[in-house]
Each structure stands twice: as structure tokens, then as C-alpha cells.
Design a protein around this motif. Structure first.
Motif, PDB file in Angstrom:
ATOM      1  N   ASP A  83       3.902  10.298   2.364  1.00 32.09           N
ATOM      2  CA  ASP A  83       2.802   9.407   2.026  1.00 32.09           C
ATOM      3  C   ASP A  83       1.538   9.881   2.733  1.00 32.09           C
ATOM      4  O   ASP A  83       1.613  10.600   3.730  1.00 32.09           O
ATOM      5  CB  ASP A  83       3.132   7.964   2.448  1.00 32.09           C
ATOM      6  N   THR A 135      -4.958   6.189   3.028  1.00 36.23           N
ATOM      7  CA  THR A 135      -4.867   4.754   2.756  1.00 36.23           C
ATOM      8  C   THR A 135      -5.714   3.952   3.732  1.00 36.23           C
ATOM      9  O   THR A 135      -6.466   3.052   3.337  1.00 36.23           O
ATOM     10  CB  THR A 135      -3.403   4.281   2.836  1.00 36.23           C
ATOM     11  N   THR A 136      -5.602   4.258   5.023  1.00 32.82           N
ATOM     12  CA  THR A 136      -6.363   3.492   6.009  1.00 32.82           C
ATOM     13  C   THR A 136      -7.861   3.709   5.848  1.00 32.82           C
ATOM     14  O   THR A 136      -8.648   2.774   6.027  1.00 32.82           O
ATOM     15  CB  THR A 136      -5.934   3.852   7.450  1.00 32.82           C
ATOM     16  N   PRO A 162       3.861   4.832  10.452  1.00 30.65           N
ATOM     17  CA  PRO A 162       3.755   5.155   9.027  1.00 30.65           C
ATOM     18  C   PRO A 162       4.747   6.239   8.620  1.00 30.65           C
ATOM     19  O   PRO A 162       5.278   6.967   9.461  1.00 30.65           O
ATOM     20  CB  PRO A 162       2.311   5.638   8.884  1.00 30.65           C
ATOM     21  N   PRO A 213      -1.834  -5.436   5.036  1.00 31.17           N
ATOM     22  CA  PRO A 213      -1.084  -4.410   4.314  1.00 31.17           C
ATOM     23  C   PRO A 213       0.409  -4.482   4.620  1.00 31.17           C
ATOM     24  O   PRO A 213       0.820  -4.755   5.757  1.00 31.17           O
ATOM     25  CB  PRO A 213      -1.683  -3.099   4.831  1.00 31.17           C
ATOM     26  N   VAL A 252       0.820  -1.214   0.000  1.00 32.68           N
ATOM     27  CA  VAL A 252       0.000   0.000   0.000  1.00 32.68           C
ATOM     28  C   VAL A 252       0.854   1.264   0.000  1.00 32.68           C
ATOM     29  O   VAL A 252       0.325   2.363   0.179  1.00 32.68           O
ATOM     30  CB  VAL A 252      -0.988   0.016   1.200  1.00 32.68           C
ATOM     31  N   GLY A 253       2.163   1.129  -0.220  1.00 27.15           N
ATOM     32  CA  GLY A 253       3.025   2.307  -0.252  1.00 27.15           C
ATOM     33  C   GLY A 253       2.605   3.275  -1.343  1.00 27.15           C
ATOM     34  O   GLY A 253       2.462   2.879  -2.509  1.00 27.15           O
ATOM     35  N   TRP A 258       3.990  -0.035   4.279  1.00 35.51           N
ATOM     36  CA  TRP A 258       3.307   1.179   4.714  1.00 35.51           C
ATOM     37  C   TRP A 258       4.119   1.943   5.749  1.00 35.51           C
ATOM     38  O   TRP A 258       3.854   3.112   6.029  1.00 35.51           O
ATOM     39  CB  TRP A 258       1.952   0.829   5.341  1.00 35.51           C
ATOM     40  N   PHE A 306      -0.943   8.288   4.600  1.00 37.10           N
ATOM     41  CA  PHE A 306      -1.333   7.043   5.253  1.00 37.10           C
ATOM     42  C   PHE A 306      -2.766   7.098   5.761  1.00 37.10           C
ATOM     43  O   PHE A 306      -3.491   6.095   5.699  1.00 37.10           O
ATOM     44  CB  PHE A 306      -0.372   6.755   6.406  1.00 37.10           C
TER      45      PHE A 306
END
Length: 297
Positions: A263, A268-269, A257, A241, A212-213, A244, A265
Motif C-alpha cells: 500500500d 494516503t496521508t 501501516p 481513517p 482508506v485501504g 490502513w 500509505f
């Protein structure tokens, strides 16, 4: 970091034939063992600081490598598979093989990293898309793919590569995911947050280790397509995941993270929470050095 999205349980389509265990080490580094054979994906333990990566040269830190392996109780190895040849995947791999034994599997670029570190040819195997490699009761199939968006260091490593070197010199050399099957179940380790459409159609797994980076920095359409072509295609019982965490911080500290500057994060979450709720597929973050039995209900 122990963030659960959905219930923390595991689904298997097959009765467990052996107590397969999986230990996570941050980034996309994962040790999988059935008590007889051991496989490591990437094995990145040195984790040099952001300042060193940006301004200096990087090299394997043997102290950090041996300390992490000792803490995890990993004393021998049969195979080490490298997803691609960026430093956060390939840099430590030859030193791990020299320390634990086993064989290095990777692209020609990864093998040049091995050659530069003094690995013998007979200790290395070049991989290609769709190959099948038997490691005890495991079968590992490399599946060629593409790096996540924003690949800063594309290209190949054309000759034996001797560290220390600029992080930018570790060219990706081609990217792979790994389908790992065992009599007790199947898992897909997919380190890079990108996909070839329909690549995984027809592949069902119990556990999906999902890269998921940089995913939070992509468009909603990209994120939805990524979930459809990787998660929906493989129909996993659970998603874990990977890639990350802030890999500029040593493993003796709790995983965190990447900073918001590098990024997104939180985005993403939130995406993972939404997709987990919609699909009913649980998502669970695994801590560094945490051991799970992925094929046990």
C-alpha cells in the motif's frame, strides 16, 4: 499510531444524551457502546501472519480473540455487523458472538461463515441495503456498496463454511457500510475505499470512519471523487481513517501501516492532509484499544 491531521476535537450537532464510546481494534473493527447496548463492526482479532495467509490456511485464534476483548473490557455484546465476508472482516465474527452473546448480522455469505462455525439460525440475521435494525437506543442501517479497487476474492460463499481454509475462500459476498444513529449523534462506518456516486447524499454525520485501504494506489481523480462522494456528502465533524494498518501483525503490537509493497500509505496521508486543510474537516487516526467519545465536543 497517533497521527492527527487537524485539531483533535469532536463536533456534534446534538447534545450528548448518553456517553457513547467507540473503541478501535485496527482494520475496520470498531466497538460502539452507550453503556447499555454494545455493537461491534467486524471484530477481526486473530490477524494471522502474511506467510500463513499467503501459503497456508487461516482460522479464528480464540486466544487472540478473548485476549483483545478482555483488554478492551468488552464482556457482552448485543449485535455484530459484518461489512463483507473476506477473512479480515468475517472470520472471527462467529467466535466473538459465541463468546460474548448477541446476534450476527451480515450477508448470506457471512451467515454461511456463521453456520460453518456452529451458530444457530436464531442467532443470525441477514441484512440488506437500507434495512433498519434497532439495538437498544441505536439504529443501524446497512448501506450496500462496492469493494475497494483490486478486490482479489470476489464472489459468494454458497454453503456453510468451515475453517481452517484458504484466505481466498472467504469471498466478499457483497459489501456494506453502516450508518449508526443514537439520540446523541450519528456516525458512518465505511470500510471499503470505494463508493457508489451520490449514495450518501442527504446523510449528515458527526463522525465518519473512512476506509482508506489501497486509496494511495489510486489515481488523483479517484481520490478526489472518493472524498467528494463520501466526506463532502456526509459533512462529518471529524474523519477517522480505518483499514490502513498492517493486519498481518498481532494487536499486542503498536499499529503500523502496511509495507510500501502492499500500500502507499504516505500518499494516503498526504491526500488526507491536503483535503483536511481544504475542507476544514479534521482527520484523526485512532490507536488500537483507544476509546473516544465521538459525540462529545
Amino acid at each position: 499510531m497517533a497521527l492527527d491531521v487537524g485539531p483533535p476535537h469532536y463536533h456534534s450537532r446534538m447534545a450528548a444524551a448518553a456517553p457513547v464510546e467507540a473503541t478501535f481494534f485496527g482494520t475496520s473493527s470498531l466497538h460502539v457502546s452507550d453503556g447499555i447496548s454494545g455493537i461491534l463492526i467486524d471484530g477481526f482479532f486473530s490477524r494471522p501472519s502474511l506467510l500463513r495467509v499467503a501459503l497456508g490456511r487461516v482460522a479464528p485464534d480464540r486466544g487472540r480473540i478473548t485476549s483483545a476483548l478482555s483488554r478492551a473490557g468488552v464482556t457482552r455484546l448485543d449485535a455484530l455487523f459484518v461489512a463483507h465476508s473476506h477473512y479480515d472482516h468475517a472470520m472471527d465474527a462467529p467466535e466473538v458472538v459465541k463468546h460474548l452473546g448477541g446476534r450476527l448480522f451480515g450477508s448470506e455469505s457471512t451467515l454461511n461463515v456463521g453456520r460453518g462455525s456452529g451458530l444457530a439460525e436464531q442467532a443470525m440475521t441477514r441484512i440488506a441495503d437500507g434495512d433498519a435494525h434497532t439495538v437498544g437506543a441505536f439504529t443501524v442501517r446497512p448501506l450496500g456498496g462496492v469493494h475497494s479497487p483490486g478486490n482479489r476474492f470476489p464472489g459468494v460463499i454458497e454453503e456453510p463454511f468451515v475453517p481452517p481454509a484458504r484466505a481466498s475462500s472467504y469471498r466478499d459476498g457483497g459489501c456494506f457500510s453502516f450508518l449508526v444513529t443514537h439520540p446523541s449523534g450519528a456516525m458512518l462506518i465505511h470500510p471499503s475505499a470505494n463508493v457508489v456516486p451520490n449514495q450518501f447524499d442527504g446523510i449528515d454525520v458527526d463522525v465518519l470512519y473512512l476506509g482508506v485501504g489501497a486509496l494511495g494506489a489510486q489515481s488523483h481523480r479517484f481520490q478526489d471523487d472518493y472524498w467528494r462522494h463520501v466526506v463532502e456528502a456526509t459533512r462529518p465533524g471529524i474523519v477517522v481513517p480505518i483499514h490502513w494498518d498492517n493486519f498481518f501483525v498481532a494487536l499486542d503490537r503498536t499499529l503500523r501501516p502496511l509495507p510500501a509493497l502492499l500500500d502507499k500509505f504516505a500518499t494516503t496521508t498526504e491526500f488526507l492532509r491536503r483535503k483536511s486543510a481544504e475542507s476544514g474537516i479534521p482527520v484523526r487516526f485512532q490507536d488500537a484499544f483507544e476509546v473516544i467519545r465521538p459525540f462529545v465536543r
